[in-house]
Design an enzyme around this catalytic site. Sequence first.
Site, short mmCIF file in Angstrom:
data_model
loop_
_atom_site.label_atom_id
_atom_site.label_comp_id
_atom_site.label_asym_id
_atom_site.label_seq_id
_atom_site.Cartn_x
_atom_site.Cartn_y
_atom_site.Cartn_z
N ASP A 78 0.83 -1.19 0.00
CA ASP A 78 0.00 0.00 0.00
C ASP A 78 0.88 1.25 0.00
O ASP A 78 0.60 2.23 -0.69
CB ASP A 78 -0.91 -0.02 1.24
CG ASP A 78 -1.96 1.07 1.16
OD1 ASP A 78 -2.62 1.15 0.12
OD2 ASP A 78 -2.10 1.84 2.13
N MET A 111 -22.89 6.09 -11.39
CA MET A 111 -21.46 6.39 -11.28
C MET A 111 -21.20 7.89 -11.28
O MET A 111 -20.44 8.39 -10.45
CB MET A 111 -20.69 5.72 -12.42
CG MET A 111 -20.77 4.21 -12.41
SD MET A 111 -20.27 3.47 -10.85
CE MET A 111 -18.50 3.66 -10.91
N ASP A 147 -25.91 16.32 -17.28
CA ASP A 147 -26.69 15.21 -17.83
C ASP A 147 -27.56 15.79 -18.94
O ASP A 147 -27.65 17.02 -19.11
CB ASP A 147 -27.54 14.56 -16.73
CG ASP A 147 -27.84 13.10 -17.01
OD1 ASP A 147 -27.34 12.22 -16.30
OD2 ASP A 147 -28.60 12.84 -17.98
N VAL A 186 -21.31 8.45 -19.03
CA VAL A 186 -22.63 8.24 -19.64
C VAL A 186 -22.80 6.75 -19.92
O VAL A 186 -21.92 5.94 -19.60
CB VAL A 186 -22.82 9.08 -20.93
CG1 VAL A 186 -22.59 10.56 -20.65
CG2 VAL A 186 -21.92 8.61 -22.05
N VAL A 187 -23.92 6.39 -20.51
CA VAL A 187 -24.24 4.97 -20.70
C VAL A 187 -23.13 4.21 -21.45
O VAL A 187 -22.41 4.78 -22.26
CB VAL A 187 -25.57 4.79 -21.47
CG1 VAL A 187 -26.74 5.02 -20.54
CG2 VAL A 187 -25.63 5.73 -22.66
N SER A 244 -16.35 0.73 -18.32
CA SER A 244 -15.82 -0.46 -17.64
C SER A 244 -15.31 -1.50 -18.64
O SER A 244 -14.61 -2.42 -18.24
CB SER A 244 -16.85 -1.07 -16.70
OG SER A 244 -18.14 -0.82 -17.12
N HIS A 285 -11.30 4.50 -14.28
CA HIS A 285 -12.32 3.51 -13.96
C HIS A 285 -12.57 3.41 -12.46
O HIS A 285 -11.77 2.84 -11.72
CB HIS A 285 -11.88 2.14 -14.53
CG HIS A 285 -12.89 1.06 -14.38
ND1 HIS A 285 -12.56 -0.27 -14.27
CD2 HIS A 285 -14.24 1.11 -14.30
CE1 HIS A 285 -13.67 -0.98 -14.13
NE2 HIS A 285 -14.69 -0.16 -14.15
N TYR A 327 -8.36 -3.89 -3.49
CA TYR A 327 -9.17 -2.67 -3.42
C TYR A 327 -10.33 -2.66 -4.41
O TYR A 327 -11.32 -2.00 -4.20
CB TYR A 327 -8.30 -1.43 -3.67
CG TYR A 327 -7.40 -1.08 -2.51
CD1 TYR A 327 -7.88 -1.11 -1.20
CD2 TYR A 327 -6.08 -0.70 -2.71
CE1 TYR A 327 -7.06 -0.78 -0.14
CE2 TYR A 327 -5.26 -0.36 -1.64
CZ TYR A 327 -5.76 -0.41 -0.37
OH TYR A 327 -4.96 -0.06 0.70
N1 LIG Z 1 -22.65 0.80 -12.52
C1 LIG Z 1 -21.47 0.24 -12.31
O1 LIG Z 1 -21.32 -0.66 -11.49
C2 LIG Z 1 -20.27 0.74 -13.07
C3 LIG Z 1 -18.98 0.52 -12.55
C4 LIG Z 1 -17.87 1.02 -13.21
C5 LIG Z 1 -18.05 1.73 -14.38
N2 LIG Z 1 -19.31 1.92 -14.89
C6 LIG Z 1 -19.43 2.67 -16.14
O2 LIG Z 1 -19.86 3.99 -15.84
C7 LIG Z 1 -20.66 4.50 -16.90
C8 LIG Z 1 -22.00 4.97 -16.37
O3 LIG Z 1 -22.66 3.87 -15.78
P1 LIG Z 1 -23.89 4.05 -14.78
O4 LIG Z 1 -24.09 2.73 -14.16
O5 LIG Z 1 -23.67 5.23 -13.93
O6 LIG Z 1 -25.06 4.35 -15.79
P2 LIG Z 1 -26.47 5.04 -15.55
O7 LIG Z 1 -27.37 4.51 -16.58
O8 LIG Z 1 -26.86 4.97 -14.12
O9 LIG Z 1 -26.19 6.58 -15.85
C9 LIG Z 1 -25.91 7.10 -17.09
C10 LIG Z 1 -26.32 8.56 -17.10
O10 LIG Z 1 -25.80 9.15 -18.27
C11 LIG Z 1 -26.76 10.09 -18.74
N3 LIG Z 1 -26.48 10.38 -20.13
C12 LIG Z 1 -26.76 9.64 -21.23
N4 LIG Z 1 -26.31 10.30 -22.33
C13 LIG Z 1 -25.74 11.44 -21.91
C14 LIG Z 1 -25.09 12.53 -22.57
N5 LIG Z 1 -25.01 12.58 -23.87
N6 LIG Z 1 -24.61 13.54 -21.79
C15 LIG Z 1 -24.72 13.52 -20.48
N7 LIG Z 1 -25.35 12.51 -19.81
C16 LIG Z 1 -25.83 11.50 -20.52
C17 LIG Z 1 -28.10 9.40 -18.49
O11 LIG Z 1 -29.16 10.33 -18.49
C18 LIG Z 1 -27.84 8.78 -17.12
O12 LIG Z 1 -28.20 9.69 -16.08
C19 LIG Z 1 -20.74 3.40 -17.94
O13 LIG Z 1 -19.73 3.59 -18.89
C20 LIG Z 1 -20.47 2.14 -17.11
O14 LIG Z 1 -19.94 1.08 -17.85
C21 LIG Z 1 -20.41 1.46 -14.25
#
Ligand SMILES: NC(=O)c1ccc[n+]([C@@H]2O[C@H](COP(=O)([O-])OP(=O)(O)OC[C@H]3O[C@@H](n4cnc5c(N)ncnc54)[C@H](O)[C@@H]3O)[C@@H](O)[C@H]2O)c1
Length: 719
Positions: free
Chosen positions: A297, A326, A345, A402-403, A431, A452, A661
């Site tokens: 660590d 996230m 957003d 975002v998505v 991810s 990430h 972690y």
């Molecule tokens: N959920 C998890 O466990 C996790 C872990 C690590 C990484 N991630 C990654 O993080 C990212 C987000 O995941 P999430 O789980 O938070 O998704 P989510 O669906 O909860 O949130 C996505 C958000 O993005 C917004 N959005 C869509 N298009 C947009 C744009 N053009 N501009 C601004 N906002 C926009 C949506 O309105 C929504 O609020 C993804 O790439 C995912 O792979 C997720």
Amino acid sequence: MLFSGKALSVQMLDNGIAELKFDLQGESVNKFNRLTVSEFSQALDAIEAAKDIKGVLLTSGKSVFIVGADITEFGGAFSAGPEGIADLMNKNNENISRLEDLPVPSVAAINGYALGGGFEVCLGCDYRVMGDQAKVGLPEVKLGLIPGWGGTVRLPRVVGVDVAAEWIAAGKEQRPDAALTAHAVDAVVPTDKLKDAALKLLGRAIDGELDYKARREIKKSPIPLNDIEALMAFFTTKAFVGAQAGKNYPSPVKAVESIEQGYKVTREEALKIEQQKFIECAQTDTAKSLVGLFLNDQKIGKVAKGWEKKADKKIERAAVLGAGIMGGGIAYQSAYKGTPIKMKDIDQKGIDLGLKEANKLLSKLVQRGRMTAEKMGETLNRIEPTLSYDGFDDIDVVVEAVVENPKVKHAVLKEVEGKVTEDTVIASNTSTISIDSLAEPLQRPENFLGMHFFNPVHKMPLVEVIRGEKTSENAIARVVAYANKMGKKAIVVRDCPGFLVNRVLFPYFAGFSMLVRDGADFQEVDKVMERWGWPMGPAYLMDVVGIDTGVHAEEVMAEGFPERMGKTFTAASDVMYEAGRYGQKNDKGFYNYEEDKKGKPKKVATEESYELLKPHVADRREFEKDEIIERMMVPMATELARCLEEGIVESPAEADMALIYGIGFPPFRGGIFAWLDKVGLDAFVKMADKYADLGELYKPTERMREMAAKGETYYGDDK
Ligand SMILES: NC(=O)c1ccc[n+]([C@@H]2O[C@H](COP(=O)([O-])OP(=O)(O)OC[C@H]3O[C@@H](n4cnc5c(N)ncnc54)[C@H](O)[C@@H]3O)[C@@H](O)[C@H]2O)c1
């Protein structure tokens, strides 16, 4: 000056008071390394020899008091066996008893952290005054050890056996209010008044107003406890502590045993008992792993600080795109740690959700008295929700969350690149999607990389920082600096499908799918892996991650590494996905989920899953525990070795810490490379070869075979 050394000094103040000040040269903190221990002993020689001393004041010349032993010295001493361990411990034990036995009163002025040996030396003093920002505690159990410089002997004599057992077994740092309530310290004062207050208290002891000798006698004598009461107290405490810690962490129970066996004897005898128990703990694999982990660590911390120093500027303003699970978490963490952040957003609903989550987390802190309402307001003000790009020309780092859709991400990244300045760094929280492919439409790919985070952001310590082919050193440095500022553990890795953590997690899930395909009961696999030390078994973990997310990631991995991870059968996760069982998020996955009394999801077994799986799996059969462990761990370990060989991760230490972690790999095993070293590569290769017919994931790399043949280890003499 009575004594002047490199770690401490003794200076005569007015009124015959000697100030023993710890101030280790060339270090930012005081610690009990061999030099400090040896000089402490010389300082005591000088104090004992001086005729005119009336009292001793212990102080620190740093912002901490003393943070504890020098853990870098443990490895060598512990491997020298019981005598080496005793040798490391004896001198300071002797020092603290000598301090306690001085013919004059002593007071410790605790200005900052006094942990482990640092607190034990304070307990050797007659009185303790604590600054209002200081913390005390005996955290040795976190290293698989127990206090070894009288903590289990003196603390119960000062605060009582119950509180002492609780403090030592939990290893938690204690704040001034708790320390005062427990009578572990005699007064708490503002830090700038500390020395005066300590001197006043010492003066009262010197004047005979306070009976320091009576106090001292209590610390040196047996504790007057009724046998029956003691029996009951220790019996229940041991059962409770044992259940809390679990069998893989034996030291908390050993600490309670040390108190139990030491309370009815004199200080000298109790110290011997403590040392015996300390030696027993120091020789366990758990202590070895946890000490190694502590050192790892520190290593990753140094690497991250090194990156931070290379950054062209400090991170003062951030932005996050997407206010979902996230994005909301990232905004909260950034604001909580002091960096203002715009949260953008396209949907007001997303923003409302993100803000609601931040509000909920902060309200909890306020309810628990960990934050004032005013600070909560300030923190929330640092999150600036927005539906537009206004003000994006003043941002140091943008995190895209975002998505998870390459087309959407390409569009969003290209768009934001047009709104920020030439030097703004843009990081994606994807991810699974390759950083190089996301960089394709960008004008300035050198300013782009992966950042990430793990879910939930405020709890999970790891941030993988992913460098693409074209990412500049400065972009990495800025993002690591931002992660550091957010209180996260940043580990820099190279781009590949799954990056580091998911790349090795999915082979583990593949091992699980094959076990279920071949007739294993998924609940049994979960139980075995949880007993092995994982916080949750693979079926439960997949439910928590989300089966839809998992299946999608499996596809990405299959595409990235078809020879090893290509799909050849319908996996249990596919079956759940097809049936709309997405895991905890919709209350049904491998398990069903119900709300418990606290409103948290509780898993319950269901026949439905077994019925769904039946057409796709072999008849149920029993698997030996070891076979389950081996079939789960071999794919993960070989994939991690591959990542190291390919330079995805720089060192075994970083790889091990990333998995601890990021996905909760059992800390007491020290990490996968530490585990491989313990098993021995030769034995591991033989273990893997037993499962060669299960496919490529079970084949050790050539380098592993070579290392096995030469008897090499991953850590070498590094620990
Ligand atoms: N959920 C998890 O466990 C996790 C872990 C690590 C990484 N991630 C990654 O993080 C990212 C987000 O995941 P999430 O789980 O938070 O998704 P989510 O669906 O909860 O949130 C996505 C958000 O993005 C917004 N959005 C869509 N298009 C947009 C744009 N053009 N501009 C601004 N906002 C926009 C949506 O309105 C929504 O609020 C993804 O790439 C995912 O792979 C997720």
